[in-house]
Scaffold this motif. Structure first.
Motif, PDB file in Angstrom:
ATOM      1  N   LEU A  51       0.881  -0.747  -0.256  1.00 31.60           N
ATOM      2  CA  LEU A  51       0.437  -0.090   0.272  1.00 31.60           C
ATOM      3  C   LEU A  51       0.865   1.714  -0.405  1.00 31.60           C
ATOM      4  CD1 LEU A  51      -3.002   1.452   0.099  1.00 31.60           C
ATOM      5  CD2 LEU A  51      -2.412   1.120   2.261  1.00 31.60           C
ATOM      6  N   ASP A  52       1.290   1.139   0.465  1.00 36.81           N
ATOM      7  CA  ASP A  52       2.538   2.041   1.405  1.00 36.81           C
ATOM      8  C   ASP A  52       3.448   2.771  -0.143  1.00 36.81           C
ATOM      9  OD1 ASP A  52       1.693   3.093   3.423  1.00 36.81           O
ATOM     10  OD2 ASP A  52       3.208   1.298   4.460  1.00 36.81           O
ATOM     11  N   SER A  53       3.357   1.657  -1.416  1.00 32.18           N
ATOM     12  CA  SER A  53       4.614   2.033  -2.554  1.00 32.18           C
ATOM     13  C   SER A  53       3.707   2.758  -3.285  1.00 32.18           C
ATOM     14  CB  SER A  53       5.180   0.924  -2.902  1.00 32.18           C
ATOM     15  OG  SER A  53       4.133  -0.084  -3.518  1.00 32.18           O
ATOM     16  N   LEU A  54       2.526   2.473  -3.352  1.00 34.78           N
ATOM     17  CA  LEU A  54       1.882   3.420  -4.475  1.00 34.78           C
ATOM     18  C   LEU A  54       2.090   4.886  -3.643  1.00 34.78           C
ATOM     19  CD1 LEU A  54      -1.574   1.515  -3.881  1.00 34.78           C
ATOM     20  CD2 LEU A  54      -0.162   1.224  -6.130  1.00 34.78           C
ATOM     21  N   SER A  55       2.142   5.518  -3.311  1.00 34.75           N
ATOM     22  CA  SER A  55       2.105   6.568  -2.500  1.00 34.75           C
ATOM     23  C   SER A  55       3.479   7.673  -3.232  1.00 34.75           C
ATOM     24  CB  SER A  55       1.917   7.266  -2.082  1.00 34.75           C
ATOM     25  OG  SER A  55       2.769   6.807  -0.911  1.00 34.75           O
ATOM     26  N   THR A  56       4.111   6.347  -3.132  1.00 32.00           N
ATOM     27  CA  THR A  56       5.936   7.007  -4.235  1.00 32.00           C
ATOM     28  C   THR A  56       5.579   6.814  -5.693  1.00 32.00           C
ATOM     29  OG1 THR A  56       6.616   4.830  -4.302  1.00 32.00           O
ATOM     30  CG2 THR A  56       6.677   6.449  -2.093  1.00 32.00           C
ATOM     31  N   VAL A  57       4.349   6.577  -6.281  1.00 30.95           N
ATOM     32  CA  VAL A  57       4.881   6.335  -7.925  1.00 30.95           C
ATOM     33  C   VAL A  57       4.205   7.975  -8.712  1.00 30.95           C
ATOM     34  CG1 VAL A  57       2.721   5.920  -9.543  1.00 30.95           C
ATOM     35  CG2 VAL A  57       3.986   4.423  -7.868  1.00 30.95           C
ATOM     36  N   PRO A  58       5.226   8.214  -9.313  1.00 30.85           N
ATOM     37  CA  PRO A  58       5.268   9.306 -10.181  1.00 30.85           C
ATOM     38  C   PRO A  58       3.948   9.729 -10.276  1.00 30.85           C
ATOM     39  CG  PRO A  58       7.099   8.275 -10.607  1.00 30.85           C
ATOM     40  CD  PRO A  58       6.584   7.526  -9.955  1.00 30.85           C
ATOM     41  N   GLY A  59       3.507  11.011 -10.180  1.00 35.32           N
ATOM     42  CA  GLY A  59       2.623  11.478 -10.863  1.00 35.32           C
ATOM     43  C   GLY A  59       0.668  11.058  -9.832  1.00 35.32           C
ATOM     44  N   VAL A  60       0.477  10.542  -8.685  1.00 33.82           N
ATOM     45  CA  VAL A  60       0.011  10.250  -7.545  1.00 33.82           C
ATOM     46  C   VAL A  60       0.036  11.254  -6.981  1.00 33.82           C
ATOM     47  CG1 VAL A  60      -0.241   7.858  -5.816  1.00 33.82           C
ATOM     48  CG2 VAL A  60       0.602   7.311  -8.185  1.00 33.82           C
ATOM     49  N   ALA A  61      -0.879  11.740  -6.629  1.00 26.33           N
ATOM     50  CA  ALA A  61      -1.766  12.581  -6.021  1.00 26.33           C
ATOM     51  C   ALA A  61      -1.597  12.403  -4.298  1.00 26.33           C
ATOM     52  CB  ALA A  61      -2.522  14.306  -6.133  1.00 26.33           C
ATOM     53  N   GLU A  62      -2.717  11.492  -4.260  1.00 24.10           N
ATOM     54  CA  GLU A  62      -2.959  11.238  -2.966  1.00 24.10           C
ATOM     55  C   GLU A  62      -3.462   9.763  -2.976  1.00 24.10           C
ATOM     56  OE1 GLU A  62      -6.111  12.463   0.413  1.00 24.10           O
ATOM     57  OE2 GLU A  62      -6.138  13.331  -1.517  1.00 24.10           O
ATOM     58  N   VAL A  63      -3.400   8.531  -2.181  1.00 23.92           N
ATOM     59  CA  VAL A  63      -3.866   7.209  -2.088  1.00 23.92           C
ATOM     60  C   VAL A  63      -4.803   7.578  -0.714  1.00 23.92           C
ATOM     61  CG1 VAL A  63      -3.329   4.385  -1.696  1.00 23.92           C
ATOM     62  CG2 VAL A  63      -1.925   6.015  -3.090  1.00 23.92           C
ATOM     63  N   GLU A  64      -6.396   6.621  -1.092  1.00 20.69           N
ATOM     64  CA  GLU A  64      -7.245   6.438   0.070  1.00 20.69           C
ATOM     65  C   GLU A  64      -7.462   5.527   0.047  1.00 20.69           C
ATOM     66  OE1 GLU A  64     -10.046   9.646   0.442  1.00 20.69           O
ATOM     67  OE2 GLU A  64      -8.892  10.665  -1.037  1.00 20.69           O
TER      68      GLU A  64
END
Length: 72
Positions: A51-64
């Motif tokens: 889950l935490d790795s998704l927020s480090t993807v370039p272009g991602v503003a927010e993960v909920e």
């Protein structure tokens, strides 16, 4: 860890390149359910430990985490 349903907001300046962001999210472990190009949102599921790795993807503003509500 358990599987998590997520809603991902893509940064406004990356909405025009959704395919690249979605590909990067898949490589980070997201199983994509839906891509809403016009509003810059991606939904899907991911293993909790990724889950935490998704927020480090370039272009991602927010993960909920997606929430479910039941009315009885």
């Amino acid at each position: 860890m358990a599987e998590e349903q997520v809603v991902i907001s893509v940064a406004d300046d990356q909405v025009g390149d959704m395919a690249t962001v979605v590909d990067a999210l898949r490589r980070a472990g997201l199983r994509v359910a839906e891509v809403l190009d016009s509003v810059g949102v991606v939904t899907g599921t991911v293993d909790g430990d990724a889950l935490d790795s998704l927020s480090t993807v370039p272009g991602v503003a927010e993960v909920e985490r997606s929430r479910e509500f039941h009315l009885d």
